[in-house]
Design a protein around this motif. Sequence first.
Motif, PDB file in Angstrom:
ATOM      1  N   VAL A 275      38.015  31.088  37.326  1.00  0.00           N
ATOM      2  CA  VAL A 275      38.611  30.871  37.456  1.00  0.00           C
ATOM      3  C   VAL A 275      40.461  32.050  38.498  1.00  0.00           C
ATOM      4  O   VAL A 275      39.925  32.678  39.442  1.00  0.00           O
ATOM      5  CB  VAL A 275      38.674  32.489  37.303  1.00  0.00           C
ATOM      6  N   TRP A 276      41.496  30.960  37.963  1.00  0.00           N
ATOM      7  CA  TRP A 276      42.688  31.438  38.947  1.00  0.00           C
ATOM      8  C   TRP A 276      43.586  31.958  38.676  1.00  0.00           C
ATOM      9  O   TRP A 276      43.774  31.551  36.896  1.00  0.00           O
ATOM     10  CB  TRP A 276      42.935  30.074  38.951  1.00  0.00           C
ATOM     11  N   ALA A 277      44.471  32.904  39.583  1.00  0.00           N
ATOM     12  CA  ALA A 277      45.598  33.073  38.944  1.00  0.00           C
ATOM     13  C   ALA A 277      46.251  33.371  39.877  1.00  0.00           C
ATOM     14  O   ALA A 277      46.049  34.404  41.461  1.00  0.00           O
ATOM     15  CB  ALA A 277      44.768  34.617  37.919  1.00  0.00           C
ATOM     16  N   ALA A 278      47.622  33.843  40.084  1.00  0.00           N
ATOM     17  CA  ALA A 278      48.864  34.153  40.882  1.00  0.00           C
ATOM     18  C   ALA A 278      49.366  35.591  40.452  1.00  0.00           C
ATOM     19  O   ALA A 278      50.143  35.753  39.367  1.00  0.00           O
ATOM     20  CB  ALA A 278      49.689  33.426  40.758  1.00  0.00           C
TER      21      ALA A 278
ATOM     22  N   LEU B 162      44.341  34.892  42.697  1.00  0.00           N
ATOM     23  CA  LEU B 162      43.329  34.564  42.533  1.00  0.00           C
ATOM     24  C   LEU B 162      41.855  33.373  42.162  1.00  0.00           C
ATOM     25  O   LEU B 162      42.617  32.998  42.074  1.00  0.00           O
ATOM     26  CB  LEU B 162      42.337  35.759  41.757  1.00  0.00           C
ATOM     27  N   SER B 163      40.995  33.632  43.143  1.00  0.00           N
ATOM     28  CA  SER B 163      39.937  32.300  42.948  1.00  0.00           C
ATOM     29  C   SER B 163      38.982  32.739  42.817  1.00  0.00           C
ATOM     30  O   SER B 163      38.537  32.461  43.797  1.00  0.00           O
ATOM     31  CB  SER B 163      40.407  30.563  44.372  1.00  0.00           C
ATOM     32  N   GLY B 164      38.148  32.826  41.781  1.00  0.00           N
ATOM     33  CA  GLY B 164      37.183  33.654  41.973  1.00  0.00           C
ATOM     34  C   GLY B 164      36.380  32.616  40.806  1.00  0.00           C
ATOM     35  O   GLY B 164      36.127  31.608  40.033  1.00  0.00           O
ATOM     36  N   ALA B 165      35.145  32.733  40.409  1.00  0.00           N
ATOM     37  CA  ALA B 165      34.415  32.632  39.446  1.00  0.00           C
ATOM     38  C   ALA B 165      33.791  33.962  38.457  1.00  0.00           C
ATOM     39  O   ALA B 165      33.733  34.893  38.686  1.00  0.00           O
ATOM     40  CB  ALA B 165      32.584  32.452  40.174  1.00  0.00           C
ATOM     41  N   ARG B 166      33.804  33.303  37.190  1.00  0.00           N
ATOM     42  CA  ARG B 166      32.567  33.889  36.283  1.00  0.00           C
ATOM     43  C   ARG B 166      31.294  33.356  36.180  1.00  0.00           C
ATOM     44  O   ARG B 166      31.439  32.073  36.228  1.00  0.00           O
ATOM     45  CB  ARG B 166      33.196  34.577  35.000  1.00  0.00           C
TER      46      ARG B 166
END
Length: 527
Positions: A156-159, A178-182
């Motif tokens: 999951v990515w967002a700026a 954000l460079s995360g995981a779900r």
Amino acid sequence: MGVVLSVLAISGKSVAQQGDVTPKWELFTGYQWLNPGGTVPTPSQPSNAPIPFKLPSLSPGFGTSLTYNASPIFGLEGDFGHNWGHSIYETTLSAGPKVTWRSEGANMFIHALVGYNRLGVDGLNSSNAIGAIMGGGMDLKVSKPISIRLFEADWVWAAHHFQDNADPNFPSLRRPQLSGARLRTGIVWNFGGAPPIPPAAACSVQPSEVMVGEPITATATGSNFNPKHTLTYAWSSTGGKVSSKDNTASIDTNGIAGGSYTVTAHITDAKMKNGGEASCTANFAVKEPPKNPPTMSCSASPTSTQAGGSVTVTCNCTSPDNVPVTVSGWTSTGGTITGSGNTATLNTTGASPGPITVTASCSDPRGLNTSASTQATVEAPPPPPPPQASKLSECEFPNKVKPWRVDNTCKAILDDVAQRLQHDPDAKLEIVGNAEPTEKRKNLAAERAVNSKAYLSGGEAKQGIDPSRIEVRTGGAGTKTAEYWVVPAGATYSGEGTTPVDETKVKAVPDHPHAAAKKGTAKPKAQ
């Protein structure tokens, strides 16, 4: 990614061949764990000295997605997820393509989604951003309407933007990415889709009709069975002895009476719990040895010819009982015929115009025979071609001062024209005058034609050609010429591209027009 898509496409094709049902809609509902994977400004800190705050993992959460399957492989997915905890929440709303590999017990999928990402941290203004989600998972089939999503793992990515909480000197906190995981698990609800196609079978025989004692081969072809399963075949027939191996059987027709019979194949897939069977039939006929006369047809090539020409006649004779046949006894109603075997030659020398009938007979060793005929036509001689108008010669008018003048060269040409007309008193003459586009004298083309006619009918050579035999025209050749066309008796001159000259308006121009005019004015004084 390209290799994965290729494998999925090939596997999907195999699945489609198995007749599995692909639901039209898939609705996922379940639990979602999220690690945002980013750092933001700590709330309630000055923007010129922000303190980094690493976002913690969010255990409470849920997710849902709805997929429309355009085909067994490709679908369009809409996705919603929400996690919260530690005074933080993150919400995603995305859509994009989904690719699924379907097997008998499980489905593997990957997807790539883009859309909306909202991050809320107590003490900071909530941030709305464009986000992306990429990943995949595995669904285990429980029944047609329900599957269990064993796992789904996504990046999951967002700026995001926190310009009110961090000055430009702190770009990583002012605009954190954000460079995360779900991770997800839950239930997939399947809706729609065509019902499974039941297995079917088709039987064929070759040949479908035989004589007593000749063998027949039967073949069974199953469809909508699982290609990975081994099928069993059971054969039976209402006549003859059947010996089989898998989907092929041989039928021995020795000793059976003539008539129609049916062969049946029963196909079974022992691994299918329900509906794993299909049957098919094919009919075949057994004939007793018949006694049929031969059949014959004849043809001529060519079908018409001039007297004296040759025609090749061919007769094709066959026996319905497949016994040897012989063609002989060639005759014709005209000309002469010579034949050998099933081919003969008709010579039409001396034959009268009209049809000629050629006949032959065909027989077999049992004394059965038949005959057949064909016709060839002797054509009447064609009539002679009609006479045609032809261009005899032409004159040029090179004189720039008197461009209408018939000079000595042209007079010699006209003398030859007159001689031709004198030898053929029934012929007529068409004179076509032309002029170049740059010549401005009015009626110059017509004057060249009229002057030529004047020479032939009353010039100094005194050729004396009747003026009624000569017609004058103007043409569009665009040259300083006059053309002379001889029209034999019975022929016509098409006159394409020419215009008749009105000789009441266009008169012959003498060589010395001024002198002629003076003579014309002197005559009254002499009176």
